[in-house]
Design a protein around this motif. Structure first.
Motif, PDB file in Angstrom:
ATOM      1  N   LYS A  76       0.903  -1.257   0.096  1.00  0.00           N
ATOM      2  CA  LYS A  76      -0.037   0.030  -0.099  1.00  0.00           C
ATOM      3  C   LYS A  76       0.814   1.122  -0.106  1.00  0.00           C
ATOM      4  O   LYS A  76       0.509   2.194  -0.620  1.00  0.00           O
ATOM      5  N   GLY A  77       2.162   1.109   0.612  1.00  0.00           N
ATOM      6  CA  GLY A  77       2.842   2.424   0.534  1.00  0.00           C
ATOM      7  C   GLY A  77       3.305   2.519  -0.810  1.00  0.00           C
ATOM      8  O   GLY A  77       3.748   3.909  -0.840  1.00  0.00           O
ATOM      9  N   ILE A  78       3.123   1.799  -1.829  1.00  0.00           N
ATOM     10  CA  ILE A  78       4.015   2.115  -3.103  1.00  0.00           C
ATOM     11  C   ILE A  78       3.147   3.147  -3.827  1.00  0.00           C
ATOM     12  O   ILE A  78       3.796   4.301  -4.308  1.00  0.00           O
ATOM     13  N   PRO A  79       1.830   3.194  -4.003  1.00  0.00           N
ATOM     14  CA  PRO A  79       1.155   4.238  -4.530  1.00  0.00           C
ATOM     15  C   PRO A  79       1.008   5.561  -3.940  1.00  0.00           C
ATOM     16  O   PRO A  79       1.209   6.613  -4.385  1.00  0.00           O
ATOM     17  N   LEU A  80       1.112   5.333  -2.652  1.00  0.00           N
ATOM     18  CA  LEU A  80       1.192   6.518  -1.556  1.00  0.00           C
ATOM     19  C   LEU A  80       2.447   7.484  -1.450  1.00  0.00           C
ATOM     20  O   LEU A  80       2.490   8.395  -1.837  1.00  0.00           O
ATOM     21  N   VAL A  81       3.520   6.506  -1.710  1.00  0.00           N
ATOM     22  CA  VAL A  81       4.681   7.372  -1.612  1.00  0.00           C
ATOM     23  C   VAL A  81       4.963   8.084  -2.905  1.00  0.00           C
ATOM     24  O   VAL A  81       5.377   9.441  -3.216  1.00  0.00           O
ATOM     25  N   ALA A  82       4.459   7.458  -4.314  1.00  0.00           N
ATOM     26  CA  ALA A  82       4.699   8.247  -5.421  1.00  0.00           C
ATOM     27  C   ALA A  82       3.746   9.443  -5.534  1.00  0.00           C
ATOM     28  O   ALA A  82       4.146  10.368  -5.707  1.00  0.00           O
ATOM     29  N   THR A  83       2.541   9.181  -4.966  1.00  0.00           N
ATOM     30  CA  THR A  83       1.561  10.581  -4.962  1.00  0.00           C
ATOM     31  C   THR A  83       1.901  11.480  -4.255  1.00  0.00           C
ATOM     32  O   THR A  83       1.735  12.641  -4.411  1.00  0.00           O
ATOM     33  N   VAL A  84       2.499  11.056  -3.032  1.00  0.00           N
ATOM     34  CA  VAL A  84       2.935  12.084  -2.017  1.00  0.00           C
ATOM     35  C   VAL A  84       3.906  13.129  -2.632  1.00  0.00           C
ATOM     36  O   VAL A  84       4.124  14.200  -2.507  1.00  0.00           O
TER      37      VAL A  84
END
Length: 216
Positions: A76-84
């Motif tokens: 779950k942290g993968i799309p999060l870190v990219a969009t942040v």
């Protein structure tokens, strides 16, 4: 109860809109029956992720944490870190990001880390922390690469007591000396429930849950 911020309330309104925040009766992995449940995976559209990332970026800016790199734990942290990282770029800060594979790649470039090389001071970006196991694995991985964990940023801090009467975020701060911050907390959920006009039984159930299991 701490005053709610516009960021936290906007984030909870977003979560409610996408049914990522639900009220009712939910049995958690711990066995506790919670009157609310949060599943950030429900926010699965471009517009929703853009608003979500803006909330993360605002919370990170308000935290005062000094950092030069972001890390998103799989999955779950993968799309999060990219969009942040994209949200931070909108505000003039171009921050490199890295994420990991669950299993090391044995061909091509190999390894478990993907993206930019880890910076000197890394912020871990994730959704929620329950037992804290995944975040501690990320901490070990970052330190093994020779970098410092500058902080942990999550969406919702449930502020529930664990087996040692501390919340997972408090344990990280106390045991590892790592600053932690969240876009919203359980107290913010209670404020949101009142502002959104939820029925009194639901609001009292959330407050009772906090009284029973919340950190002192």
């Amino acid at each position: 109860m701490p005053a709610a911020t516009d960021t936290s309330q906007d984030f909870l309104a977003l979560a409610d809109e996408y049914s990522a925040l639900k009220f009712g009766e939910f049995t958690l992995k711990s066995g506790r029956v919670s009157p609310y449940f949060f599943n950030m995976g429900e926010i699965a559209s471009g517009a929703g992720m853009k608003r979500l990332a803006a909330g993360y970026a605002a919370a990170l800016a308000a935290s005062g944490i000094a950092y030069d790199s972001l890390f998103g734990p799989a999955y779950k942290g993968i799309p999060l870190v990219a969009t942040v990282a994209c949200a931070l770029a909108d505000h003039g800060r171009d921050v490199p990001f890295t994420y990991n594979r669950k299993e090391a790649k044995d061909h091509g470039e190999g390894g478990t880390l993907v993206g930019a090389p880890l910076g000197r001071r890394v912020v871990i970006v994730d959704d929620v922390i329950t037992a804290g196991t995944a975040v501690r694995e990320a901490i070990d991985l970052i330190r093994a690469a020779g970098s410092e964990v500058a902080g942990v940023l999550i969406a919702l801090d449930r502020r529930e007591r664990g087996s040692d009467d501390r919340s997972p975020l408090a344990a990280l701060a106390e045991d590892e000396g790592i600053p932690t911050t969240a876009v919203a907390t359980l107290d913010d959920v209670i404020i949101y429930a009142e502002r959104a006009g939820l029925d009194i039984d639901t609001r009292l159930a959330v407050q009772a849950y906090r009284d029973a299991y919340g950190v002192r």
